[in-house]
Design a protein around this motif. Sequence first.
Motif, short mmCIF file in Angstrom:
data_model
loop_
_atom_site.label_atom_id
_atom_site.label_comp_id
_atom_site.label_asym_id
_atom_site.label_seq_id
_atom_site.Cartn_x
_atom_site.Cartn_y
_atom_site.Cartn_z
N MET A 1 0.82 -1.21 0.00
CA MET A 1 0.00 0.00 0.00
C MET A 1 0.86 1.27 0.00
N ARG A 2 0.49 2.20 -0.86
CA ARG A 2 1.24 3.47 -0.89
C ARG A 2 0.98 4.31 0.34
N LYS A 3 2.04 4.98 0.83
CA LYS A 3 1.88 5.91 1.95
C LYS A 3 1.09 7.13 1.48
N LYS A 4 0.09 7.55 2.24
CA LYS A 4 -0.62 8.80 1.95
C LYS A 4 0.00 9.87 2.84
N ILE A 5 0.29 11.02 2.26
CA ILE A 5 0.97 12.08 3.02
C ILE A 5 0.35 13.44 2.69
N VAL A 6 0.16 14.26 3.73
CA VAL A 6 -0.14 15.67 3.49
C VAL A 6 0.95 16.47 4.21
N ALA A 7 1.71 17.23 3.45
CA ALA A 7 2.83 17.99 4.02
C ALA A 7 2.56 19.48 3.87
N GLY A 8 2.87 20.24 4.92
CA GLY A 8 2.67 21.68 4.89
C GLY A 8 4.01 22.40 4.80
N ASN A 9 4.14 23.25 3.80
CA ASN A 9 5.37 24.03 3.62
C ASN A 9 5.09 25.46 4.07
N TRP A 10 5.62 25.81 5.25
CA TRP A 10 5.36 27.15 5.79
C TRP A 10 6.18 28.22 5.07
N LYS A 11 7.16 27.82 4.27
CA LYS A 11 8.08 28.76 3.60
C LYS A 11 8.71 29.71 4.63
N MET A 12 8.98 30.97 4.27
CA MET A 12 9.67 31.88 5.21
C MET A 12 8.63 32.72 5.97
N ASN A 13 7.71 32.02 6.64
CA ASN A 13 6.64 32.71 7.37
C ASN A 13 6.66 32.32 8.84
N LEU A 14 6.16 33.18 9.68
CA LEU A 14 5.91 32.99 11.12
C LEU A 14 7.17 33.14 11.99
N ASP A 15 7.05 34.00 13.01
CA ASP A 15 8.13 34.09 14.00
C ASP A 15 8.00 32.92 14.97
N LEU A 16 8.90 32.85 15.93
CA LEU A 16 8.95 31.64 16.78
C LEU A 16 7.64 31.41 17.53
N ASN A 17 7.10 32.47 18.14
CA ASN A 17 5.86 32.28 18.89
C ASN A 17 4.69 31.87 18.00
N GLU A 18 4.63 32.49 16.84
CA GLU A 18 3.55 32.14 15.91
C GLU A 18 3.69 30.69 15.44
#
Length: 256
Positions: free
Chosen positions: A1-18
Amino acid sequence: MRKKIVAGNWKMNLDLNEGLSLFSEIQEMVQDEVNGEQQVVVCPPYIHLSNLSKLKGKNNKSLFLGAQNAHEEDSGAYTGEVSGSQLSSIGVDYVIIGHSERRAYFGETNEQLAKKIDAVFRNGLLPIYCLGEKKEEREDGSYFKVIETQIIDALFHLDTSDFSKVVLAYEPVWAIGTGLTASPEQAQEVHAYIRKTIAEHYGEDVAELITILYGGSCKPSNAAELFSQKDIDGGLIGGASLNARDFIDIVKVFNP
Ligand code: PEP
């Protein structure tokens, strides 16, 4: 069975607290709402990775951390760069390699990406290898050739055992961050072509097991139709991954 994946790329966004706050929200939703087999991968900027790795702990079996890039060497005089061995030392699982923004703004070539892929494997990490055509390549019909070259030049030096662990992400450049999405038929056509190219080199069995994600303005309203295509095994999500609710709704396409 193939692995299903959803990946989130935040790119150059959000400071540490965010970043901490978004990750906490995602983690809670994954625990409460995701009971399928799919993997959820969060790829924040480097500065977040160590903190998020500690926050994640070891007992969440669905949640993984990814970096957005890695250098091809393991250490040395490469000011400003981060290596696979450093990422591995803080509990990172995946590394995005060859995102179109890195190809376009940082001049990364298929040959250099082949070396980065090697560095990822050398350090026990898994690559999410991005490929996809530009608008003019779609329009002049050269996109199949472009995609084939991106696969062959960066990946076909791998032995079958390493190649079987590669996750591919088809991201048409004209659809990234533009609001334009490839239609499910357009995406399926390319995913099937990628699988066929792989089958010709590594055989049908290997090709059938490779996870191929779609990326490019994927959101809760279009994810279900895209992911229902035969050769689409999940998504690499940019903009919509910065909102926990939207991101998890995309993840939940696999277990509504
Ligand atoms: C991406 O950058 O990988 C991406 C798919 O972005 P978006 O979802 O914002 O189009």
